[in-house]
Motif scaffolding. Sequence first.
Motif, short mmCIF file in Angstrom:
data_model
loop_
_atom_site.label_atom_id
_atom_site.label_comp_id
_atom_site.label_asym_id
_atom_site.label_seq_id
_atom_site.Cartn_x
_atom_site.Cartn_y
_atom_site.Cartn_z
N SER A 31 0.82 -1.21 0.00
CA SER A 31 0.00 0.00 0.00
C SER A 31 0.85 1.26 0.00
O SER A 31 0.52 2.24 -0.68
CB SER A 31 -0.94 -0.01 1.21
N ASP A 32 1.96 1.24 0.74
CA ASP A 32 2.85 2.39 0.78
C ASP A 32 3.46 2.65 -0.59
O ASP A 32 3.54 3.80 -1.06
CB ASP A 32 3.92 2.17 1.84
N VAL A 33 3.89 1.59 -1.25
CA VAL A 33 4.43 1.72 -2.61
C VAL A 33 3.35 2.25 -3.55
O VAL A 33 3.61 3.14 -4.38
CB VAL A 33 4.98 0.37 -3.12
N LEU A 34 2.13 1.75 -3.42
CA LEU A 34 1.04 2.20 -4.28
C LEU A 34 0.72 3.67 -4.03
O LEU A 34 0.41 4.41 -4.97
CB LEU A 34 -0.19 1.31 -4.08
N SER A 35 0.82 4.12 -2.80
CA SER A 35 0.60 5.54 -2.49
C SER A 35 1.60 6.41 -3.24
O SER A 35 1.23 7.45 -3.81
CB SER A 35 0.72 5.79 -0.98
N MET A 36 2.85 6.01 -3.22
CA MET A 36 3.87 6.78 -3.91
C MET A 36 3.64 6.77 -5.42
O MET A 36 3.80 7.79 -6.09
CB MET A 36 5.26 6.18 -3.57
N THR A 37 3.21 5.62 -5.92
CA THR A 37 2.93 5.51 -7.35
C THR A 37 1.78 6.43 -7.75
O THR A 37 1.83 7.08 -8.80
CB THR A 37 2.60 4.05 -7.72
N ILE A 38 0.76 6.50 -6.92
CA ILE A 38 -0.37 7.39 -7.19
C ILE A 38 0.09 8.85 -7.16
O ILE A 38 -0.27 9.64 -8.04
CB ILE A 38 -1.51 7.16 -6.18
N GLN A 39 0.93 9.19 -6.20
CA GLN A 39 1.43 10.57 -6.11
C GLN A 39 2.18 10.94 -7.39
O GLN A 39 2.03 12.03 -7.91
CB GLN A 39 2.34 10.72 -4.88
N MET A 40 2.95 10.01 -7.92
CA MET A 40 3.75 10.29 -9.12
C MET A 40 2.94 10.14 -10.41
O MET A 40 3.23 10.80 -11.40
CB MET A 40 4.97 9.36 -9.17
N GLY A 41 1.92 9.26 -10.39
CA GLY A 41 1.22 8.95 -11.63
C GLY A 41 -0.19 9.48 -11.77
O GLY A 41 -0.82 9.30 -12.81
N GLY A 42 -0.74 10.07 -10.69
CA GLY A 42 -2.07 10.65 -10.76
C GLY A 42 -3.19 9.63 -10.91
O GLY A 42 -3.09 8.49 -10.47
N GLY A 43 -4.29 10.07 -11.54
CA GLY A 43 -5.50 9.27 -11.67
C GLY A 43 -5.31 7.92 -12.32
O GLY A 43 -5.80 6.91 -11.80
N PRO A 44 -4.61 7.83 -13.47
CA PRO A 44 -4.42 6.51 -14.08
C PRO A 44 -3.67 5.55 -13.15
O PRO A 44 -4.02 4.37 -13.07
CB PRO A 44 -3.61 6.81 -15.35
#
Length: 111
Positions: free
Chosen positions: A81-94
């Motif tokens: 989940s922590d990795v996914l949070s960072m990915t969302i921060q960098m990648g936005g909606g998609p």
Amino acid sequence: MSWQEKLDNTRDQLRGLNKTIPDTTRAFGALGKAVKEGGTLDFKTKEFVALGIAVAKQCEACIALHIEALIKSGATRDEISDVLSMTIQMGGGPAMMYAAKALECFDELSD
């Protein structure tokens, strides 16, 4: 299709590709081995990076393969989940949409 079915189908597809272009797939496998065994970061950390890229690039087969490797490496749902949070921060909606898929994949494959 379940994530396990997606993994099985991906492996079948890769076996077919291996038969067709064995030199290329063997070289790619050697690159993967060299990258994962060498360097400063441990295997699990490198798989976290790979998962982030898989989510950002929207590759469901990659997500399944890297989630499976992370489960085998002892990754927890909180770490994923922590990795996914960072990915969302960098990648936005998609990235958010594929992060949801990655978490679903973790939940299914870790049962």
